[in-house]
Design a protein around this motif. Structure first.
Motif, PDB file in Angstrom:
ATOM      1  N   LEU A 384       0.832  -1.207   0.000  1.00 32.04           N
ATOM      2  CA  LEU A 384       0.000   0.000   0.000  1.00 32.04           C
ATOM      3  C   LEU A 384       0.864   1.254   0.000  1.00 32.04           C
ATOM      4  O   LEU A 384       0.641   2.180  -0.799  1.00 32.04           O
ATOM      5  N   THR A 385       1.861   1.319   0.876  1.00 31.77           N
ATOM      6  CA  THR A 385       2.693   2.517   0.964  1.00 31.77           C
ATOM      7  C   THR A 385       3.565   2.689  -0.282  1.00 31.77           C
ATOM      8  O   THR A 385       3.894   3.809  -0.662  1.00 31.77           O
ATOM      9  N   MET A 386       3.930   1.598  -0.925  1.00 27.17           N
ATOM     10  CA  MET A 386       4.708   1.670  -2.162  1.00 27.17           C
ATOM     11  C   MET A 386       3.824   1.840  -3.394  1.00 27.17           C
ATOM     12  O   MET A 386       4.321   1.886  -4.520  1.00 27.17           O
ATOM     13  N   LYS A 387       2.521   1.863  -3.201  1.00 22.41           N
ATOM     14  CA  LYS A 387       1.563   2.087  -4.277  1.00 22.41           C
ATOM     15  C   LYS A 387       1.722   1.067  -5.401  1.00 22.41           C
ATOM     16  O   LYS A 387       1.732   1.405  -6.586  1.00 22.41           O
ATOM     17  N   LEU A 388       1.826  -0.205  -5.012  1.00 21.17           N
ATOM     18  CA  LEU A 388       1.933  -1.260  -6.004  1.00 21.17           C
ATOM     19  C   LEU A 388       0.596  -1.486  -6.705  1.00 21.17           C
ATOM     20  O   LEU A 388      -0.462  -1.340  -6.094  1.00 21.17           O
ATOM     21  N   PRO A 389       0.635  -1.874  -7.969  1.00 21.52           N
ATOM     22  CA  PRO A 389      -0.609  -2.205  -8.666  1.00 21.52           C
ATOM     23  C   PRO A 389      -1.171  -3.534  -8.184  1.00 21.52           C
ATOM     24  O   PRO A 389      -0.503  -4.294  -7.469  1.00 21.52           O
ATOM     25  N   SER A 390      -2.395  -3.812  -8.597  1.00 29.27           N
ATOM     26  CA  SER A 390      -3.013  -5.081  -8.230  1.00 29.27           C
ATOM     27  C   SER A 390      -2.410  -6.219  -9.044  1.00 29.27           C
ATOM     28  O   SER A 390      -1.827  -6.016 -10.124  1.00 29.27           O
ATOM     29  N   GLY A 391      -2.563  -7.419  -8.539  1.00 29.35           N
ATOM     30  CA  GLY A 391      -2.111  -8.581  -9.284  1.00 29.35           C
ATOM     31  C   GLY A 391      -2.830  -8.720 -10.608  1.00 29.35           C
ATOM     32  O   GLY A 391      -2.224  -9.095 -11.623  1.00 29.35           O
ATOM     33  N   GLN A 392      -4.122  -8.424 -10.613  1.00 27.65           N
ATOM     34  CA  GLN A 392      -4.890  -8.530 -11.852  1.00 27.65           C
ATOM     35  C   GLN A 392      -4.365  -7.548 -12.907  1.00 27.65           C
ATOM     36  O   GLN A 392      -4.232  -7.910 -14.083  1.00 27.65           O
ATOM     37  N   ALA A 393      -4.053  -6.322 -12.489  1.00 30.11           N
ATOM     38  CA  ALA A 393      -3.553  -5.325 -13.438  1.00 30.11           C
ATOM     39  C   ALA A 393      -2.202  -5.740 -14.008  1.00 30.11           C
ATOM     40  O   ALA A 393      -1.932  -5.558 -15.209  1.00 30.11           O
ATOM     41  N   VAL A 394      -1.336  -6.297 -13.173  1.00 29.77           N
ATOM     42  CA  VAL A 394      -0.023  -6.727 -13.645  1.00 29.77           C
ATOM     43  C   VAL A 394      -0.161  -7.895 -14.612  1.00 29.77           C
ATOM     44  O   VAL A 394       0.503  -7.942 -15.660  1.00 29.77           O
ATOM     45  N   ALA A 395      -1.016  -8.851 -14.291  1.00 30.26           N
ATOM     46  CA  ALA A 395      -1.221  -9.991 -15.193  1.00 30.26           C
ATOM     47  C   ALA A 395      -1.694  -9.520 -16.568  1.00 30.26           C
ATOM     48  O   ALA A 395      -1.209  -9.998 -17.605  1.00 30.26           O
ATOM     49  N   LYS A 396      -2.631  -8.576 -16.593  1.00 27.69           N
ATOM     50  CA  LYS A 396      -3.122  -8.052 -17.876  1.00 27.69           C
ATOM     51  C   LYS A 396      -2.016  -7.309 -18.618  1.00 27.69           C
ATOM     52  O   LYS A 396      -1.880  -7.437 -19.836  1.00 27.69           O
ATOM     53  N   ALA A 397      -1.207  -6.530 -17.881  1.00 27.61           N
ATOM     54  CA  ALA A 397      -0.120  -5.793 -18.528  1.00 27.61           C
ATOM     55  C   ALA A 397       0.916  -6.740 -19.121  1.00 27.61           C
ATOM     56  O   ALA A 397       1.563  -6.418 -20.128  1.00 27.61           O
ATOM     57  N   MET A 398       1.082  -7.905 -18.528  1.00 32.20           N
ATOM     58  CA  MET A 398       2.033  -8.890 -19.013  1.00 32.20           C
ATOM     59  C   MET A 398       1.416  -9.833 -20.037  1.00 32.20           C
ATOM     60  O   MET A 398       2.091 -10.735 -20.537  1.00 32.20           O
ATOM     61  N   THR A 399       0.112  -9.619 -20.337  1.00 34.37           N
ATOM     62  CA  THR A 399      -0.670 -10.493 -21.223  1.00 34.37           C
ATOM     63  C   THR A 399      -0.563 -11.955 -20.800  1.00 34.37           C
ATOM     64  O   THR A 399      -0.331 -12.845 -21.618  1.00 34.37           O
ATOM     65  N   LEU A 400      -0.750 -12.177 -19.503  1.00 35.47           N
ATOM     66  CA  LEU A 400      -0.745 -13.513 -18.930  1.00 35.47           C
ATOM     67  C   LEU A 400      -2.118 -13.823 -18.346  1.00 35.47           C
ATOM     68  O   LEU A 400      -2.906 -12.909 -18.071  1.00 35.47           O
ATOM     69  N   PRO A 401      -2.442 -15.092 -18.149  1.00 34.46           N
ATOM     70  CA  PRO A 401      -3.759 -15.445 -17.615  1.00 34.46           C
ATOM     71  C   PRO A 401      -4.013 -14.784 -16.259  1.00 34.46           C
ATOM     72  O   PRO A 401      -3.117 -14.714 -15.409  1.00 34.46           O
ATOM     73  N   VAL A 402      -5.238 -14.316 -16.065  1.00 37.76           N
ATOM     74  CA  VAL A 402      -5.645 -13.674 -14.818  1.00 37.76           C
ATOM     75  C   VAL A 402      -6.417 -14.697 -13.987  1.00 37.76           C
ATOM     76  O   VAL A 402      -7.221 -15.474 -14.522  1.00 37.76           O
ATOM     77  N   LEU A 403      -6.177 -14.720 -12.705  1.00 43.44           N
ATOM     78  CA  LEU A 403      -6.909 -15.634 -11.832  1.00 43.44           C
ATOM     79  C   LEU A 403      -8.404 -15.396 -11.943  1.00 43.44           C
ATOM     80  O   LEU A 403      -8.865 -14.258 -12.038  1.00 43.44           O
ATOM     81  N   ALA A 404      -9.153 -16.473 -11.907  1.00 46.30           N
ATOM     82  CA  ALA A 404     -10.605 -16.385 -11.961  1.00 46.30           C
ATOM     83  C   ALA A 404     -11.141 -15.803 -10.652  1.00 46.30           C
ATOM     84  O   ALA A 404     -10.512 -15.963  -9.590  1.00 46.30           O
ATOM     85  N   PRO A 405     -12.296 -15.141 -10.696  1.00 50.17           N
ATOM     86  CA  PRO A 405     -12.863 -14.575  -9.454  1.00 50.17           C
ATOM     87  C   PRO A 405     -13.005 -15.601  -8.336  1.00 50.17           C
ATOM     88  O   PRO A 405     -12.767 -15.290  -7.159  1.00 50.17           O
ATOM     89  N   GLY A 406     -13.349 -16.829  -8.698  1.00 53.73           N
ATOM     90  CA  GLY A 406     -13.504 -17.856  -7.671  1.00 53.73           C
ATOM     91  C   GLY A 406     -12.222 -18.206  -6.958  1.00 53.73           C
ATOM     92  O   GLY A 406     -12.249 -18.700  -5.818  1.00 53.73           O
ATOM     93  N   ASP A 407     -11.083 -17.945  -7.616  1.00 57.84           N
ATOM     94  CA  ASP A 407      -9.791 -18.238  -6.985  1.00 57.84           C
ATOM     95  C   ASP A 407      -9.471 -17.281  -5.845  1.00 57.84           C
ATOM     96  O   ASP A 407      -8.565 -17.548  -5.045  1.00 57.84           O
ATOM     97  N   LEU A 408     -10.194 -16.156  -5.790  1.00 62.57           N
ATOM     98  CA  LEU A 408      -9.939 -15.135  -4.769  1.00 62.57           C
ATOM     99  C   LEU A 408     -11.189 -14.829  -3.972  1.00 62.57           C
ATOM    100  O   LEU A 408     -11.305 -13.777  -3.346  1.00 62.57           O
ATOM    101  N   ALA A 409     -12.138 -15.779  -3.969  1.00 58.32           N
ATOM    102  CA  ALA A 409     -13.425 -15.539  -3.315  1.00 58.32           C
ATOM    103  C   ALA A 409     -13.276 -15.289  -1.822  1.00 58.32           C
ATOM    104  O   ALA A 409     -14.106 -14.589  -1.227  1.00 58.32           O
ATOM    105  N   ASP A 410     -12.234 -15.823  -1.198  1.00 58.41           N
ATOM    106  CA  ASP A 410     -12.078 -15.632   0.244  1.00 58.41           C
ATOM    107  C   ASP A 410     -11.722 -14.187   0.594  1.00 58.41           C
ATOM    108  O   ASP A 410     -11.768 -13.804   1.770  1.00 58.41           O
ATOM    109  N   LEU A 411     -11.390 -13.381  -0.422  1.00 62.18           N
ATOM    110  CA  LEU A 411     -11.094 -11.973  -0.171  1.00 62.18           C
ATOM    111  C   LEU A 411     -12.314 -11.074  -0.317  1.00 62.18           C
ATOM    112  O   LEU A 411     -12.222  -9.872  -0.043  1.00 62.18           O
ATOM    113  N   ALA A 412     -13.432 -11.632  -0.747  1.00 60.46           N
ATOM    114  CA  ALA A 412     -14.629 -10.817  -0.977  1.00 60.46           C
ATOM    115  C   ALA A 412     -15.085 -10.062   0.266  1.00 60.46           C
ATOM    116  O   ALA A 412     -15.456  -8.874   0.165  1.00 60.46           O
TER     117      ALA A 412
END
Length: 494
Positions: A384-412
């Protein structure tokens, strides 16, 4: 070592400029995963709290935590990696970065933070400035301190060791380690690993003298030994540590097809996506306890030295009950057969890469008053203090597969499932996409590109000077950690 002492409330603006000795951003145009608000801070604190979803809930008996798998159902072993790889990773981290100034309480521009370590894999954490600049690290009884490191024996160790007298890094009268990086004495294992590198260098010095001593000055002996040690170290990173950590296919792709995301204008830098997120995967691999050595018996556990990695309830002394550093006592040495595979069946695994951390890491020692003692909380707040991007944003920027919403459901419930802190995302990605055995596509690519880039960007590395070079220590033109330890003479036979 406590993290940060900067004043709270100071804001340093973000930029995209970077130069040697600084941290920077691999993806400077991506926005932070979240604004720094009290609500978000509370969510991160809850996510990383002791007893929360990231806490393995380990027991406290150091022996049964290793011998009884039923006690580690929420913290399973990694069948592909031995316990020592965790501490090798820590040692490598200390060789690349040293940031004693950043804060968990204020927003940070990584490019305004000085990296006190040269961003290279050149063992400056061991060599310091060399014999002329760091004479306290070198043995004055050998070549007047011009070639070899100072090491010391552990008084009384022969009486509690199957391998005779054991060694330690040099220490002053208050047991403070006299080494190139004080963090390499944070725990017993990384301290003994630092010792192994010291002794490997000394072995190489002796061999260089035997081969070329008659025609080289002592300064040239040191320089040649240092080159040999560094090149073997870099080879081991590229051919053992990195393939085991990110997967052999990812390493091969980066080496043969090049880096896609990590580049620099003048000299290599350390991306915060690496240092604050991807490379903190190793925290998930730490076991709650280890067998440090076999003591006086190769078979009787009651005569061996088992201990928790850290135990904040253990009294401080010259020989505490845990594996903290900063101590010297007869039993405080390492038998490496537990930590690396010598083919004798005695190696033990580290933990899978997932979002679960061993319980001792939720009660760190030595943190400043009011600062979180949970390593998970500290990592999440630093994103947070280093203002890092989200994992989803980085995956898209790298054109790599993004985790499905169900893979992160425990964070809802914490509202972090759609814009997930990069560190947590990379741990979950490893679990989902690589079964926790190595890093997944995003984390693995970041780590591989930085390691390869740091070696390629070092004009003195073997890749830059002689890419066809092969090791002379080790076997069949290869060199692994077991070869380094063997050449250093730190593997006792019993």
């Amino acid at each position: 070592m406590a993290h940060g002492s900067a004043d709270a409330g100071v804001f340093t603006p973000q930029s995209t400029f970077y130069e040697q000795g600084r941290f920077g951003r691999m993806f400077p145009t991506l926005p932070p995963f979240s604004a720094d608000t009290p609500t978000v801070r509370r969510a991160l604190m809850e996510l990383g709290e002791p007893g929360g979803i990231m806490d393995a809930g380990d027991g406290t008996d150091p022996i049964t935590l290793i011998t009884d798998p039923a006690l580690s159902l929420d913290n399973p072993n990694n069948p592909d990696l031995t316990a020592g790889m965790t501490f090798l990773g820590q040692f490598l981290d200390h060789d690349m970065t040293f940031d004693p100034t950043s804060s968990l309480a204020r927003r940070q521009d990584p490019e305004s933070i000085r990296n006190f370590r040269i961003p290279a894999l050149d063992l400056d954490s061991v060599y310091g400035g060399g014999p002329g600049v760091s004479p306290h690290l070198y043995d004055r009884t050998v070549d007047h301190g011009a070639t070899s490191f100072l090491v010391e024996t552990i008084p009384g160790s022969a009486a509690v060791s199957l391998g005779g007298v054991r060694s330690d890094v040099p220490r002053n009268s208050q047991d403070v380690a006299i080494i190139g990086d004080p963090r390499n004495d944070e725990n017993l294992i990384v301290s003994q690993l630092h010792l192994a590198v010291l002794r490997f260098h000394n072995r190489v010095v002796a061999d260089v003298k035997a081969d070329l001593g008659g025609i080289l000055t002592v300064e040239e002996v040191f320089a040649e030994a240092q080159r040999i040690v560094r090149w073997h170290y870099q080879w081991m990173i590229l051919h053992e540590f990195l393939p085991k950590t990110v997967g052999a296919a990812t390493v091969f792709d980066v080496l043969t097809k090049g880096r896609r995301h990590y580049g620099w204008r003048n000299d290599p830098y350390i991306p915060v996506e690496f240092s604050v997120a991807a490379y903190r995967f190793g925290h998930s691999q730490v076991r709650p306890s280890y067998r440090a050595n076999f003591g006086r018996s190769a078979t009787d556990a009651s005569k061996q030295f088992f201990a928790l990695i850290f135990d904040h309830t253990a009294a401080g002394s010259q020989d505490p009950a845990d594996l903290r550093g900063g101590c010297r006592a007869p039993r405080r040495f390492v038998d490496w057969q537990t930590f690396f595979d010598f083919g004798d069946g005695r190696a033990r695994p580290n933990k899978l890469i997932d979002v679960t951390l061993s319980s001792p890491l939720f009660a760190l020692m030595g943190q400043s008053t009011g600062s979180p003692v949970s390593l998970a909380q500290r990592n999440l707040l630093r994103a947070l203090t280093m203002k890092l991007p989200s994992g989803q944003a980085v995956a898209k920027a790298m054109t790599l597969p993004v985790l499905a919403p169900g893979d992160l459901a425990d964070l809802a419930p914490l509202h972090l499932e759609q814009r997930t802190p990069l560190w947590f995302y990379i741990l979950r990605e490893a679990d989902v996409m690589a079964q926790g055995r190595h890093l997944g596509p995003v984390g693995g690519r970041i780590v591989a590109e930085v390691f390869v880039g740091l070696i390629e960007g070092d004009a003195d590395s073997y890749l830059a000077q002689d890419p066809e070079w092969t090791p002379t220590y080790g076997t069949h033109g290869d060199f692994r950690m077991v070869d380094l330890l063997g050449a250093a003479g730190v593997v006792a036979s019993f």
